[in-house]
Design an enzyme around this catalytic site. Structure first.
Site, PDB file in Angstrom:
ATOM      1  N   ARG A 117       0.851  -1.192   0.000  1.00  0.00           N
ATOM      2  CA  ARG A 117       0.000   0.000   0.000  1.00  0.00           C
ATOM      3  C   ARG A 117       0.882   1.236   0.000  1.00  0.00           C
ATOM      4  O   ARG A 117       1.799   1.366   0.807  1.00  0.00           O
ATOM      5  CB  ARG A 117      -0.904   0.002   1.226  1.00  0.00           C
ATOM      6  CG  ARG A 117      -1.877   1.189   1.276  1.00  0.00           C
ATOM      7  CD  ARG A 117      -2.697   1.135   2.554  1.00  0.00           C
ATOM      8  NE  ARG A 117      -3.529  -0.057   2.609  1.00  0.00           N
ATOM      9  CZ  ARG A 117      -3.952  -0.612   3.741  1.00  0.00           C
ATOM     10  NH1 ARG A 117      -3.591  -0.096   4.910  1.00  0.00           N
ATOM     11  NH2 ARG A 117      -4.720  -1.683   3.719  1.00  0.00           N
ATOM     12  N   ARG A 149      -1.656   7.039   9.375  1.00  0.00           N
ATOM     13  CA  ARG A 149      -1.620   6.511   8.017  1.00  0.00           C
ATOM     14  C   ARG A 149      -1.886   7.622   6.997  1.00  0.00           C
ATOM     15  O   ARG A 149      -1.842   8.793   7.304  1.00  0.00           O
ATOM     16  CB  ARG A 149      -2.633   5.371   7.883  1.00  0.00           C
ATOM     17  CG  ARG A 149      -2.311   4.209   8.845  1.00  0.00           C
ATOM     18  CD  ARG A 149      -3.196   3.014   8.599  1.00  0.00           C
ATOM     19  NE  ARG A 149      -2.848   1.883   9.459  1.00  0.00           N
ATOM     20  CZ  ARG A 149      -3.409   0.682   9.358  1.00  0.00           C
ATOM     21  NH1 ARG A 149      -4.350   0.469   8.440  1.00  0.00           N
ATOM     22  NH2 ARG A 149      -3.047  -0.300  10.160  1.00  0.00           N
ATOM     23  N   LYS A 165      -3.819   1.586  14.937  1.00  0.00           N
ATOM     24  CA  LYS A 165      -3.786   2.441  13.748  1.00  0.00           C
ATOM     25  C   LYS A 165      -4.390   3.810  14.057  1.00  0.00           C
ATOM     26  O   LYS A 165      -5.210   3.963  14.972  1.00  0.00           O
ATOM     27  CB  LYS A 165      -4.554   1.765  12.623  1.00  0.00           C
ATOM     28  CG  LYS A 165      -6.051   1.652  12.879  1.00  0.00           C
ATOM     29  CD  LYS A 165      -6.790   0.917  11.784  1.00  0.00           C
ATOM     30  CE  LYS A 165      -6.597  -0.574  11.859  1.00  0.00           C
ATOM     31  NZ  LYS A 165      -7.495  -1.292  10.908  1.00  0.00           N
ATOM     32  N   LYS A 184      -5.983   7.294  11.895  1.00  0.00           N
ATOM     33  CA  LYS A 184      -6.399   7.754  10.573  1.00  0.00           C
ATOM     34  C   LYS A 184      -6.923   9.185  10.641  1.00  0.00           C
ATOM     35  O   LYS A 184      -7.649   9.538  11.575  1.00  0.00           O
ATOM     36  CB  LYS A 184      -7.483   6.835  10.009  1.00  0.00           C
ATOM     37  CG  LYS A 184      -7.022   5.399   9.816  1.00  0.00           C
ATOM     38  CD  LYS A 184      -8.135   4.509   9.279  1.00  0.00           C
ATOM     39  CE  LYS A 184      -7.652   3.085   9.056  1.00  0.00           C
ATOM     40  NZ  LYS A 184      -8.718   2.211   8.494  1.00  0.00           N
ATOM     41  N   CYS A 199     -14.648  -3.605  -0.019  1.00  0.00           N
ATOM     42  CA  CYS A 199     -13.244  -3.882   0.277  1.00  0.00           C
ATOM     43  C   CYS A 199     -12.770  -5.051  -0.584  1.00  0.00           C
ATOM     44  O   CYS A 199     -13.546  -5.665  -1.301  1.00  0.00           O
ATOM     45  CB  CYS A 199     -13.072  -4.203   1.747  1.00  0.00           C
ATOM     46  SG  CYS A 199     -13.781  -5.793   2.225  1.00  0.00           S
ATOM     47  N   CYS A 235      -7.272 -11.122   1.301  1.00  0.00           N
ATOM     48  CA  CYS A 235      -7.329 -10.664   2.688  1.00  0.00           C
ATOM     49  C   CYS A 235      -7.479 -11.850   3.630  1.00  0.00           C
ATOM     50  O   CYS A 235      -8.439 -12.627   3.519  1.00  0.00           O
ATOM     51  CB  CYS A 235      -8.483  -9.690   2.884  1.00  0.00           C
ATOM     52  SG  CYS A 235      -8.611  -9.098   4.590  1.00  0.00           S
ATOM     53  N   CYS A 257     -15.352  -8.659   6.242  1.00  0.00           N
ATOM     54  CA  CYS A 257     -15.229  -8.882   7.684  1.00  0.00           C
ATOM     55  C   CYS A 257     -15.662  -7.602   8.380  1.00  0.00           C
ATOM     56  O   CYS A 257     -15.898  -6.579   7.731  1.00  0.00           O
ATOM     57  CB  CYS A 257     -13.787  -9.258   8.043  1.00  0.00           C
ATOM     58  SG  CYS A 257     -12.659  -7.854   8.085  1.00  0.00           S
ATOM     59  N   CYS A 269     -13.126  -1.738   6.391  1.00  0.00           N
ATOM     60  CA  CYS A 269     -12.283  -0.986   5.453  1.00  0.00           C
ATOM     61  C   CYS A 269     -13.092  -0.136   4.482  1.00  0.00           C
ATOM     62  O   CYS A 269     -12.644   0.921   4.064  1.00  0.00           O
ATOM     63  CB  CYS A 269     -11.381  -1.948   4.682  1.00  0.00           C
ATOM     64  SG  CYS A 269     -10.123  -2.732   5.718  1.00  0.00           S
TER      65      CYS A 269
END
Length: 1528
Positions: A1023, A1092, A1162, A1164, A1383, A1389, A1428, A1432
């Site tokens: 990514r 990110r 994470k 964002k 996603c 994944c 899931c 995302c």
């Protein structure tokens, strides 16, 4: 079903009950035959058969040599039946002669419909089969049952044929009587047949036996091979010879009838038993008569070999070999004055063996004349075959010259309205003094309104290759055997054959040669109006051997001739297509591969002609793996390469689009025959592209379908003949390469071609690996003391595996000899000799055992022979009691563990303890149950009270990994250098996320690779970090190149406005990273526990304002970038180990912002520009809402905090959350505010529970005011009150827009962000070509689309032309599709539980008809899907969302805000597609009828009471529409 209305259904039911294997021959895999619908219905309902509990139904296409599939099961002692139309019979004659000596039943539905051609029966009458005919619906059922009973009793093949239209008006009948069927089928004889397993089938060896009877007249149901004296089977290698006696049982000549007066025998050695002898025609007659006698006793329905109906004193009779319905109906209502009154009707119920002498036994002695009516379409002799049968039978019988006079007729199509007239004509001729023989009655041309045969149709999925040919060659393309082409006077079935197409191409080549000569002469002529035409004709003629030039000149020549006006120019223009050098192709299927000689493939290759063949192979690898070896399908590519004169390529459009293009172009350029073998696997012709993709990937990865190109003349140019375009090849191809001396160098350079990669490798090596692993473990444990304990686990997410290893370690310190391995790695046959066995399994999918335990479970679940009485065992299961909310689904809770426990106990195992159940809903998750179960097991094993046990170290956490990583280095560099595996260490997998890459594996290939004994197909996702989603054209081109050179050929534009590359193998990881760096881009901090990629609205209509906002996004991104030099050290050093200069300078390993442990989770950040909330600003840890000043430039930002999407299914402690307003900050200070917010999260976030580590939980635990205070404590300013703003939507605006500077912007619709080429849409190629000329930039949108920005008016026409050329200008899609996103999910994944990107487009397609019906096609409804609950694609904000719960099962959420401002709520749990459509279609209708003006779908669902509003994240699980039960 209590009654049956159609003959095909009645016959299918009987075949199902009476067979082990049924070959269902169908026009296409997705087109039903007269039988197939009923067969599949029985199979779906798991209706038990009589012969086999679960008959095996094998679907075979009618053009794929279907009867070849019968030999393997027959040779294995199976009872086989075939259900088919009559269209396959003639092409199957070679097989019929062999099959006649086996107890197979072939049920034949005669066609064409309403005008059946009985010549297809008479043409095969000498094949050795017994033939039975039925006419009515009841007869179809009875005769079908009789056919199976006779096959079992006689050991011979039986063909049962009928006209399905003849019984259409019959009243429904009851379904078959199972008890009667059991009695007739003689199941004891069937069981004897099962024990008769014969050797391998060969087309060239006569290994057939003969049926015999004993002199006691009791049928001995054996079908024996001749045997030598020592008992060994002997084979007669000569073709089968038919003795005179055998002719009498199957033939139709005079010799046949002469045998009627005496027994006939077959030429075979009999069994050494009491007076055995070969079965004769009379024996077969006696057998069928006995069967019919039993049937009559049970039902009252009687059948004879020849049946007569009519007056007992009739003088005239009709012998009808064809459909009788019309004639019988007319005769039954005849008036006394009608010529045909008082006549009788004779039909042949037993057509072969032909017992002509029995005819007179069935008719009254008063009959003087018999009219023989034959429904024969293919008349090859003067006299009809049935007429000859009857004549010879009567003349040689006991009546001799006193037999009735026979008059033959040929029947055509007769309509009901003309049946009476036809009968009159027949009887007028019959009663005349000198009747005319072979009189034709009816119309022999089939009426147009009945032309309803199944036409040959190009399967839709195969259109991919046809469209590619059209794309590559355009008007130059000539497909000689194209299905839709008109071929005057030639049937489609012939016109599509390679022989016909080859002849057509040769004729076309000759025609062009003559045309070239005409042009050459014309170039010298003075008959043109101007000399310009001559000049261009000369240029063309001189370039005729150069395809590129001749095609370039062709258009100019045609243009000049068109303006010349002379007679000669008009003459040449009449054949203007020949000015072009055509690309000439033959298109075929894998049906050509069964007999290369008969199909014409051999002739094309052997001719050396410049002809291209595209042969599409549609057999899936999964079918191939289970296919019988007798089908003898040839490898056409290998066959062609052995010729040495042909270009050969093996391609797969769903694996490598580019390679297909290369192969097609190279084939066209090759001077000689070219064979492009193209893979397109499907189970049915209407399979989804997803199914085809998955099958293709498995076949290519496993080596079953290697991708390669072969040019035998390349060596003349110093190039390699063979180019391998995929990683693996199969054994046959490898052997060919070894034989070819030109490829010695290639083989030396590619040792991976060794046998361990061959196609036949899998099963044997897998078993060997299991054995070696187990033996190695056992040897290691020999030196240990204590009881042995074998611990087997099945684990999808690693929890069960971790527990198993933990238990093994704890057992070892207690002195036990523990062995830990996955269930599938353990040899099941050794289970019985183990002493103590512990089974630990998690729960996958819909209560299924995890993938690495499926083979183990499959081996024991239906096993009744395995004796486990000597083992002691215990089971621990991991599951979630809340996972299935519906009562009927609660059985899935810990189902794999419960099933294992019950099965092992059933097989005799003795429980050490009761099963342990781990529940994710318990306070300590599954550890609560585990901590109760483990001590009881130590007690049972006698090791509970052991003193001096060492203290167990705590499990390693992500925090430990970060701390010990030396600023994100870990052992990544060492792992990349390790060539023994495609993977890296588990700890490094966590660290590489900080570097912008995830290790994954291709989940489409897991099962196949495991079966082959290979490690998973490890790949990496990369990514990029792309500030605000803006890339230059040069960067776009570099990303395109990286995806093709190092990835899977596609680019993914993510919901965080950046590029992702999938399918990067470990060896290409470093080159890919360097390529990204070369484009002045990076991947550091694109993932991991850091800030990110910073998102920013694309804002195409306000370029100046976008520039302001984008500068802030870049400033924030750079300010919060990690400082470690590990990234540059690992990825970017040159060969001299010197650090390469990169964008951004990192000089020391010191993390002033993050520290050595970085963030808890994470982080964002996103920026939105009202009125567009396209970045979903409420969904991020920090959301910045841009505020303008009066000059329309950036002033500052409203700051939101605490948004986040990650959730764990059914864990109510986790929830999504929308951001809370902190206040307003000026633009020049916002990066500092972001830093301080991040630092408070760094210091106060939960580092013990990663599911509770995001900022949203920190704020909810701390309180917003307290959190705000801690942030302001770090700032030298405070937050101001928020400034007003308003959002209108969170979707993109597609098409052209102009900004305030006069620049043009176009937003492309890129479905789910996947940039790739396909046969129908060369998107990736088009964007690449645009990037080469574009002067502005590319803006990736947060909704996974693409904005082409900054196009000047001067360049607009050029750009629009290119967009049209590549079909990139189309944005005319439904509002639902334009508002959707998904996603990646499967196959890459590792967290995905269900499909997402590959499935959402299909689901939308199935809803679009409903939307159009209710006038909502253009209405925007935000729909999102994820595989899931990690979120995302930000599903929790969508008006309709689907979140993967298990394979093909989703949780459905409703009520999200259209502007992205409100969370949705659970509506239904664990539903599949059928339920989704059943829910949404009525709901859409209601919405269309009930909505207020401008009311959005999400708002309507709340107002209408369908769903409750979610007011905040903590209320996400409250008042859901489907409450989840606490019951386990």
């Amino acid at each position: 079903m209590s009654t049956i209305s159609f003959a095909g259904d009645a016959v299918a039911r009987v075949a199902y009950l009476s067979s082990d294997v049924i070959l269902s021959v169908q026009p296409a895999l997705n087109v039903d035959s007269d039988f197939s619908r009923q067969l599949h219905l029985l199979a779906t309902r798991k209706t038990p058969g009589i012969i086999s509990r679960e008959p095996d139904i094998q679907v075979v296409r009618h053009n794929a040599d279907p009867l070849l599939s019968a030999f393997q099961p027959l040779r294995s002692g199976k009872l086989v039946s075939v259900t088919t139309s009559s269209s396959i019979l003639l092409q199957s004659i070679p097989h019929l002669y062999k099959l006649a000596q086996h107890p197979i039943v072939v049920h034949v539905s005669l066609g064409p419909f309403r005008q059946p051609d009985y010549s297809e029966i008479t043409s095969i009458r000498q094949s050795g089969f017994i033939f039975l005919q039925s006419e009515t619906l009841q007869e179809a059922q009875d005769i079908a049952l009789s056919a199976h009973a006779l096959a079992i009793q006689s050991g011979k093949g039986v063909i049962h044929f009928f006209d399905p239209a003849n019984s259409l008006d019959d009243d429904p009948i009851k379904i078959e009587n199972r008890e009667l069927a059991k009695g007739l089928l003689n199941t004891e004889a069937a069981r004897r047949e099962h024990t008769r397993i014969i050797g391998d089938y060969s087309l060239y060896v006569d290994d057939d036996g003969q049926s015999i009877v004993t002199e006691s007249n009791l049928p001995l149901v054996e079908n024996q091979k001749s045997r030598t004296l020592d008992g060994e089977v002997s084979f007669n290698v000569q073709p089968p010879k038919v003795s005179r006696g055998e002719e009498s049982s199957v033939g139709s000549s005079a010799r046949e009838s002469s045998a009627d007066s005496r027994p006939t025998v077959s030429s075979a050695t009999s069994l050494d038993s009491t007076n055995p002898r070969p079965m004769t025609s009379e024996d077969l007659f006696d057998s069928i008569s006995h069967i019919w006698s039993q049937l009559s006793t049970a039902t009252g329905r009687t059948y004879e070999a020849f049946e007569y109906s009519g007056p007992s004193n009739a003088e005239y009779a009709l012998f009808v070999f064809g459909s009788t319905r019309l004639f019988v109906d007319e005769i039954s209502v005849a008036n006394a004055s009608d010529e045909f009154a008082e006549c009788g009707v004779i039909t042949a119920r037993l057509y072969r063996p032909w017992l002509g002498s029995k005819i007179l036994d069935s008719v009254p002695p008063t009959v003087k004349r018999i009219a023989v009516l034959e429904h024969i379409r293919r008349k090859t002799t003067k006299w009809g075959p049935v007429l000859l049968d009857i004549l010879t039978g009567l003349k040689t019988g006991p009546s001799g010259s006193d037999s009735p006079k026979i008059v033959g007729y040929q029947l055509g199509y007769i309509e009901a309205a003309t049946a009476r007239q036809a009968l009159r004509g027949i009887f007028q001729n019959l009663k005349s003094v000198s009747p005319i023989q072979n009189l034709e009655v009816g119309n022999h041309e089939r009426p147009q309104n009945l032309q309803n045969q199944t036409n040959l149709v190009q399967p839709k999925v195969e259109n991919a290759y046809m469209k590619m040919l059209d794309q590559v060659f355009g008007p130059r393309l000539y497909v000689a055997n194209r299905l839709e082409a008109a071929h005057a006077g030639v049937s489609p079935s012939i016109a599509t054959t390679p022989e016909y197409g080859f002849g057509s191409i040769l004729a076309r080549i000759d025609h062009r040669k003559r045309f070239i000569e005409e042009v050459q002469e014309a170039a010298k002529s003075q008959d043109f109006t101007t000399s310009v035409s001559q000049k261009w004709l000369s240029k063309w003629a001189l370039s005729v051997d150069d395809p590129s030039k001749v095609n370039e000149f062709a258009e100019e020549v045609i243009s000049r001739l068109a303006t010349d006006g002379s007679r000669l120019s008009s003459q040449l223009l009449s054949s203007k297509a020949l000015f072009f050098q055509e690309s000439q192709w033959l298109i075929g299927s894998d049906a050509w591969a069964y007999d290369l000689g008969n199909s014409g493939v051999h002739h094309v290759i052997a001719s050396g002609a410049n002809v291209n063949m595209l042969i599409i192979d549609s057999q899936p690898w999964s079918q191939r793996a289970a296919a019988d070896g007798a089908r003898r399908k040839k490898d056409i590519g290998l066959y062609a390469m052995n010729f040495g004169n042909a270009y050969v390529a093996s391609v797969a459009v769903y694996s490598s689009y580019t390679q297909v293009l290369e192969a097609m172009i190279e084939a066209d350029q090759f001077k000689g025959p070219s064979v492009v073998v193209a893979y397109l696997p499907y189970n049915k012709e209407d399979d989804s592209p997803l199914t085809v993709l998955q099958e293709t990937k498995r076949a290519v990865d496993i080596g079953y379908w290697p991708l390669y190109r072969w040019n035998p003349y390349n060596e003349d140019e110093g190039k390699q003949n063979f180019s391998l375009d995929s990683e693996r090849i199969k054994q046959e191809l490898e052997e060919f390469l070894r034989r070819d001396n030109h490829l010695t160098q290639l083989m030396n350079r590619h040792p991976t071609f060794s046998a361990n990669l061959s196609e036949s490798y899998g099963t044997e090596v897998r078993a060997l690996q299991k054995r070696k692993a187990k033996d190695a473990y056992s040897k290691m444990l020999e030196s240990l003391y204590g009881a042995p304990v074998t611990i087997l686990f099945a684990s999808d997410n690693g929890n069960a595996e971790s527990l198993a290893k933990r238990f093994g370690n704890r057992g070892r310190v207690r002195g036990l000899k523990t062995m830990v391995m996955s269930m599938d790695d353990f040899p099941v046959e050794d289970l019985a000799v183990e002493e103590n066995v512990v089974l630990i399994t998690s729960t996958a999918g819909q209560g299924e055992i995890p993938q690495n335990g499926r083979a183990f479970w499959d081996a024991i679940k239906d096993n009744t022979e395995l004796d486990l009485s000597q083992i002691h065992f215990s089971v621990f299961a991991l599951g979630d009691s809340h996972y299935w909310p519906r009562k009927e689904d609660r059985i899935y809770y810990n189902k794999p563990g419960k099933d294992l426990d019950a099965k092992v106990a059933f097989l005799g195992g003795k429980r050490l303890t009761d099963i342990g159940l781990g529940d994710d809903q318990d306070p300590d998750s599954y550890y609560t149950g585990y901590n109760e179960w483990e001590p009881t097991l130590w007690q049972a094993l006698g090791v509970a009270n052991i003193e001096g046990l060492p203290e167990e170290p705590p499990p390693i956490t992500n925090e430990d990994i970060k701390t010990q990583s030396n600023f994100l280095r870990g052992t990544i560099a060492e792992g990349l250098a390790d060539t023994t595996t495609g993977a890296i260490a588990a700890a490094d997998q966590q660290l590489t996320k900080f570097h912008g890459t995830y290790m994954q594996d291709d989940r489409d290939l897991r099962d196949e690779r495991k079966a082959q004994g290979l490690e998973p197909a490890y790949i990496f996702m990369i990514r990029c970090r792309l500030n605000g989603g803006v890339a230059t054209p040069a960067q776009w081109l570099q990303m395109d190149s990286i995806s093709s050179s190092f990835g899977n050929g596609t680019m993914k534009m993510t919901t965080r406005q950046t590029f992702q590359f999938h399918g990067v193998v470990k060896t290409k990881l470093k080159p890919a990273m360097r390529g990204i760096n070369k484009a002045l881009m990076t991947t550091i901090a694109a993932c991991g526990d850091v800030n990110r990629n910073v998102m920013c609205s694309p804002l195409p209509t306000k370029s100046a304002f976008h520039r302001d906002v984008h500068e802030v996004s870049a400033r924030i991104s750079d300010h919060l970038l990690p400082s470690t030099t590990a990234y540059h050290e690992i990825w970017l050093k040159d060969e001299d180990d010197k650090q390469i200069k990169v964008a951004g300078n990192a000089v020391v390993d010191h993390e002033p912002l993050y520290g050595s442990t970085y963030l808890p989770r994470k982080f964002k950040i996103a920026i939105a520009v009202p009125p567009h909330n396209d970045t979903d600003v409420y969904a991020h840890d920090i959301g910045l809402i841009a505020i303008k000043n009066k000059n329309e430039r950036l002033e500052g930002f409203n700051v939101l905090v605490g948004g986040g999407m990650g959730v764990t299914h059914n864990n109510k402690k986790t929830y999504p959350r929308t951001g809370s307003m902190m206040g307003y900050v000026a633009a020049d200070k916002v990066h500092i505010a972001c830093e301080k917010i991040m630092l408070v999260q760094r210091d106060h976030g939960d580092r013990k529970n990663r599911k509770h580590a995001r900022l949203k939980y920190t704020i909810d635990d701390m309180g917003l005011d307290v959190f705000k205070g801690k942030v302001e404590d770090l700032l030298d300013f405070t937050f101001e009150n928020q400034h007003p703003f308003h959002f209108k939507s969170n979707i993109d605006t597609f098409g052209w827009q102009k900004d305030e500077l006069g620049l043009n912007h176009f937003t492309f619709f890129i479905e789910n962000g996947r940039v790739e080429d396909s046969a129908t849409y060369p998107m990736k190629t088009g964007l690449r070509e645009i990037a080469k000329v574009h002067k502005g930039d590319f803006r990736l949108t947060p909704n996974q689309h693409l904005c082409l920005s900054g196009v000047h008016d001067d360049d607009l026409d050029t750009i629009k032309g290119m967009m049209k050329q590549y079909r990139l200008d189309n944005v005319q899609f439904s509002g639902l599709r334009l508002s959707s996103s998904a996603c990646v999910a499967f196959p890459t994944c590792g967290l995905a539980m269900a499909e997402s990107e590959r499935y959402l487009p299909e689901l939308i397609t199935k809803l679009e008809g409903c939307l159009e019906e209710h006038g909502l096609s253009h209405d925007s409804i935000v729909m999102r899907m994820t595989g899931c609950p990690n979120g995302c694609a930000r599903p929790w904000l969508a008006e309709i969302a689907f979140v993967g719960k298990a394979y093909k099962a989703y949780n459905m959420y409703l009520g999200g805000g259209y502007h992205g401002q409100r969370l949705n709520k659970l509506y239904r749990s664990s539903i599949g597609e059928e339920e989704i459509l059943d829910i949404l279609k009525p709901m859409i209708k209601r919405y269309a009828l009930e909505r207020n003006e401008a009311e959005h779908f999400g708002d309507w669902t709340i107002r209408s009471g369908i769903i409750h509003q979610t007011t905040e994240g903590k209320a996400f699980h409250e008042n859901v529409a489907e409450e989840e039960s606490d019951e386990g």
